[in-house]
Every structure is written in C-alpha cells, then in structure tokens.
Design an enzyme around this catalytic site. Sequence first.
Site, short mmCIF file in Angstrom:
data_model
loop_
_atom_site.label_atom_id
_atom_site.label_comp_id
_atom_site.label_asym_id
_atom_site.label_seq_id
_atom_site.Cartn_x
_atom_site.Cartn_y
_atom_site.Cartn_z
N HIS A 52 0.86 -1.19 0.00
CA HIS A 52 0.00 0.00 0.00
C HIS A 52 0.89 1.24 0.00
O HIS A 52 1.91 1.28 0.68
CB HIS A 52 -0.96 0.03 1.20
N HIS A 93 0.97 5.16 0.97
CA HIS A 93 0.30 6.24 1.71
C HIS A 93 0.47 7.54 0.94
O HIS A 93 1.57 7.84 0.44
CB HIS A 93 0.96 6.46 3.08
P1 5GP Z 1 1.32 0.48 7.43
O1 5GP Z 1 1.65 0.78 8.85
O2 5GP Z 1 1.17 -1.02 7.19
O3 5GP Z 1 2.21 1.14 6.43
O4 5GP Z 1 -0.10 1.13 7.18
C1 5GP Z 1 -1.30 0.44 7.24
C2 5GP Z 1 -2.38 1.48 7.23
O5 5GP Z 1 -3.61 0.83 7.04
C3 5GP Z 1 -2.48 2.24 8.55
O6 5GP Z 1 -2.31 3.64 8.30
C4 5GP Z 1 -3.88 1.91 9.07
O7 5GP Z 1 -4.49 3.01 9.69
C5 5GP Z 1 -4.60 1.48 7.81
N1 5GP Z 1 -5.66 0.49 8.04
C6 5GP Z 1 -5.56 -0.63 8.79
N2 5GP Z 1 -6.72 -1.33 8.74
C7 5GP Z 1 -7.55 -0.64 7.92
C8 5GP Z 1 -8.90 -0.85 7.50
O8 5GP Z 1 -9.57 -1.82 7.84
N3 5GP Z 1 -9.44 0.07 6.68
C9 5GP Z 1 -8.73 1.18 6.27
N4 5GP Z 1 -9.37 2.02 5.47
N5 5GP Z 1 -7.46 1.42 6.65
C10 5GP Z 1 -6.88 0.52 7.48
#
Ligand code: 5GP
Length: 150
Positions: A100, A102
Amino acid sequence: MTDCIFCKIVAGTIPSIKIHEDDLVVSFMDIHPLRRGHVLTIPKEHQQQLHLLPPETRAHLVNTVARIAEAVYRSSLKPDAVHYAVNDGPAAEQTVPHVHMHLLPRYKGDRMSFMMRLLRKPFDLVTGPVAGDVLMRDADAIRAELARVS
Ligand code: 5GP
Ligand code: ZN
C-alpha cells in the site's frame, strides 16, 4: 489472501471509503488517518512488497497515487506538500502485509503536529477509527477533483 484485510477491501467484504477503483488498483481513505486527506492505494493483487508486483501494476499504482495527489492539491485540503510513503515489510513498520502507498498531505510549519500524530498512531488502535463523516467529506472533495484530473 483470505485473512488479509486489504484483500477483503478489494473483495468488498469489509467496507471502505473509496476514492478510485480500476482493474489493477483501489484507493481509499485510511481509517486511522495521520491527518485529513490520508489516502491509501493498493494493488488488487495480493503481494506483500512492491518489488514482487508485476511492473505494469507497480507503474499504475504510482501513477494513480500521483493523480490522486494532484486532486488533493486542488481540493479544499490544499496541502503545501505531500508524502508518498511505502512501508515495505514489517521491519519498516508495515502493519498490513499487502502493498500500500500512503499519500499524506503536509503543510508549512506542521512538523511538530505531524510528528505528534506519528507518535500517537499506535494508540489509534485503542481509540478506534476517526469519525466516518469527516472521512466521507474529504473523500467527496478529493473525488470531485479527481474527475477533473487527466
Ligand atoms: P502500514 O503501517 O502497514 O504502512 O499502514 C497500514 C495502514 O492501514 C495504517 O495507516 C492503518 O491506519 C490502515 N488500516 C488498517 N486497517 C484498515 C482498514 O480496515 N481500513 C482502512 N481504510 N485502513 C486501514
Ligand atoms: Zn491482501
């Protein structure tokens, strides 16, 4: 992958506030935004890391995020700059094991408040998601501009 939360968003089995969807990628509002206008873009194909994606999917992912950034710049959120960020594996703070990117709006002079949000982020899991109506409003504003971006 059946137990991947982002695959469930792709499949539509859990809800999300979508900004964009096509054959290869989906963009939606982060449920625990670091700030308003925090958008995630994911490939529909489940892979944990960016280099594991087919090159055309990778290219399309980046192009899509750049288009969304243009829409965010034009929207009422009016950032001065943005972060494009990929946490590419658990040791790089990746918490959802599905690629993903951001997109994070930034503003002149916001360093301190941005850093405070970063520090508070782990506690968001306890406090729960932000109000859906704010996410909806920002999503509407970004979608409206995205329709005008080529
Ligand atoms: P990471 O820390 O893996 O780079 O970011 C994962 C992101 O996914 C986090 O910013 C978190 O808030 C978001 N996230 C986690 N679960 C969900 C979800 O069920 N729905 C949405 N829309 N975002 C999510
Ligand atoms: Zn997945």
